[in-house]
Design a protein around this motif. Sequence first.
Motif, mmCIF file in Angstrom:
data_model
loop_
_atom_site.group_PDB
_atom_site.id
_atom_site.type_symbol
_atom_site.label_atom_id
_atom_site.label_comp_id
_atom_site.label_asym_id
_atom_site.label_seq_id
_atom_site.Cartn_x
_atom_site.Cartn_y
_atom_site.Cartn_z
ATOM 1 N N ALA A 9 0.759 -1.045 -0.011
ATOM 2 C CA ALA A 9 -0.071 0.101 -0.104
ATOM 3 C C ALA A 9 0.719 1.296 0.082
ATOM 4 O O ALA A 9 0.651 2.187 -0.833
ATOM 5 C CB ALA A 9 -0.899 -0.051 1.158
ATOM 6 N N ALA A 10 2.102 1.308 0.777
ATOM 7 C CA ALA A 10 3.138 2.551 0.926
ATOM 8 C C ALA A 10 3.282 2.380 -0.544
ATOM 9 O O ALA A 10 3.682 3.700 -0.923
ATOM 10 C CB ALA A 10 3.999 2.151 1.843
ATOM 11 N N ARG A 11 3.873 1.545 -1.353
ATOM 12 C CA ARG A 11 4.347 1.539 -2.638
ATOM 13 C C ARG A 11 3.420 2.463 -3.647
ATOM 14 O O ARG A 11 3.809 3.215 -4.195
ATOM 15 C CB ARG A 11 4.753 0.341 -3.096
ATOM 16 C CG ARG A 11 5.889 -0.501 -2.682
ATOM 17 C CD ARG A 11 6.171 -1.616 -3.450
ATOM 18 N NE ARG A 11 7.096 -1.118 -4.479
ATOM 19 C CZ ARG A 11 7.366 -2.148 -5.598
ATOM 20 N NH1 ARG A 11 7.024 -3.391 -5.607
ATOM 21 N NH2 ARG A 11 7.908 -1.771 -6.534
ATOM 22 N N GLY A 12 2.251 1.958 -3.359
ATOM 23 C CA GLY A 12 1.161 2.630 -4.243
ATOM 24 C C GLY A 12 1.104 4.215 -3.983
ATOM 25 O O GLY A 12 0.978 5.009 -4.777
ATOM 26 N N ARG A 13 1.288 4.392 -2.542
ATOM 27 C CA ARG A 13 1.179 5.842 -2.394
ATOM 28 C C ARG A 13 2.169 6.642 -2.710
ATOM 29 O O ARG A 13 2.084 8.146 -3.258
ATOM 30 C CB ARG A 13 0.920 6.012 -0.711
ATOM 31 C CG ARG A 13 -0.459 5.657 -0.231
ATOM 32 C CD ARG A 13 -0.386 5.890 1.291
ATOM 33 N NE ARG A 13 -1.383 5.226 1.949
ATOM 34 C CZ ARG A 13 -1.158 3.944 2.811
ATOM 35 N NH1 ARG A 13 0.055 3.716 2.949
ATOM 36 N NH2 ARG A 13 -2.016 3.245 3.515
ATOM 37 N N LEU A 14 3.413 6.106 -2.615
ATOM 38 C CA LEU A 14 4.647 6.731 -3.039
ATOM 39 C C LEU A 14 5.115 6.744 -4.520
ATOM 40 O O LEU A 14 6.028 7.599 -4.850
ATOM 41 C CB LEU A 14 5.804 6.227 -2.228
ATOM 42 C CG LEU A 14 5.619 6.390 -0.551
ATOM 43 C CD1 LEU A 14 6.866 5.373 -0.004
ATOM 44 C CD2 LEU A 14 5.604 7.642 -0.167
ATOM 45 N N ARG A 15 4.238 6.046 -5.336
ATOM 46 C CA ARG A 15 4.776 5.983 -6.585
ATOM 47 C C ARG A 15 4.693 7.342 -7.367
ATOM 48 O O ARG A 15 3.430 8.180 -7.087
ATOM 49 C CB ARG A 15 3.664 5.048 -7.391
ATOM 50 C CG ARG A 15 4.250 4.891 -8.756
ATOM 51 C CD ARG A 15 3.301 3.463 -9.445
ATOM 52 N NE ARG A 15 3.968 2.357 -8.713
ATOM 53 C CZ ARG A 15 3.018 1.469 -8.025
ATOM 54 N NH1 ARG A 15 1.776 1.974 -7.826
ATOM 55 N NH2 ARG A 15 3.547 0.391 -7.304
#
Length: 306
Positions: A9-15
């Motif tokens: 989920a963090a990867r999605g936010r930070l993309r």
Amino acid sequence: MDWKSEIEAARGRLRGRVRETPVLRATGLWEGGAVELKLEQMQHTGSFKARGAMNTVLSRDVPAAGLVAASGGNHGAAVAWAAREAGYPARIFVPEMAGPAKIALIRALGADLVVVPGAYANALEAAQQHEAETGAMQIHAYDAEATVAGQGTCMAEWEAQGLQADTVLIAVGGGGLVAGALAWLGAARRVVAVEPRTCAALHAARAAGRPVDVEVSGLAANALGARRAGEIAFDLARRHDVTPVLVEDADIAAAQARLWRELRQLVEPAGAAALAALTSGAYRPEPGERVAVLVCGGNIAPDPLG
């Protein structure tokens, strides 16, 4: 805690918000042959800390009072950057030992900076007082789920880039980065935590069976000088039987110089601490063991071009 889901989920936010930092395979850094490096000192604000700070900002409701953080320097710069990018005010408390380069960086990012006498623990106490008085949202440097999940995106990204190593060496301060790595990898690869002998909070915690206060000093204290390891890092280190190897300041300085001479990578002492475990022999891989090193920070002091 489903860490894999949290990190995804963090990867999605930070993309698109944080950099995908480069990876290189280098020879000549140590006698054992090639080593794979991830150059996280090329992240926004010069360290991996931007990941955890931005993930926290994007995953929580920020109050009108804005953000507050205590930092040895790199986390403060990351919170100041995340606050600026998201349009929130931020007050950052740093100890005097943060040094002029990191203090100047935080100021340049537009945060309200308060320099506190003493060490990181003193800055944290002041930040907690500000949080209680104003309602500002505290972004902890290492011992918070959103911070750890954000730092875990570094290892998830590295694997997506084709990481081939059996073992990954990671420097430890309070433990947010190594916790993120352990949370993502589980038992899939060996994680070797590396601490300066004079900043060994996680090593002391493993010896005592719980996080305990330690004295901190030395070359990398303004980045790795947490007085107490985080509960999250301690729990994950215990679960995966990780006890840090210790390196001397002289070995960190030698690894720092080697990164410059061999690769023209100028990093702060904390950024060279993991490599120092290899170059000093504090960690000796088995024959055929493939090794990687996470280079975590580049805010060298004084600024060589400042």
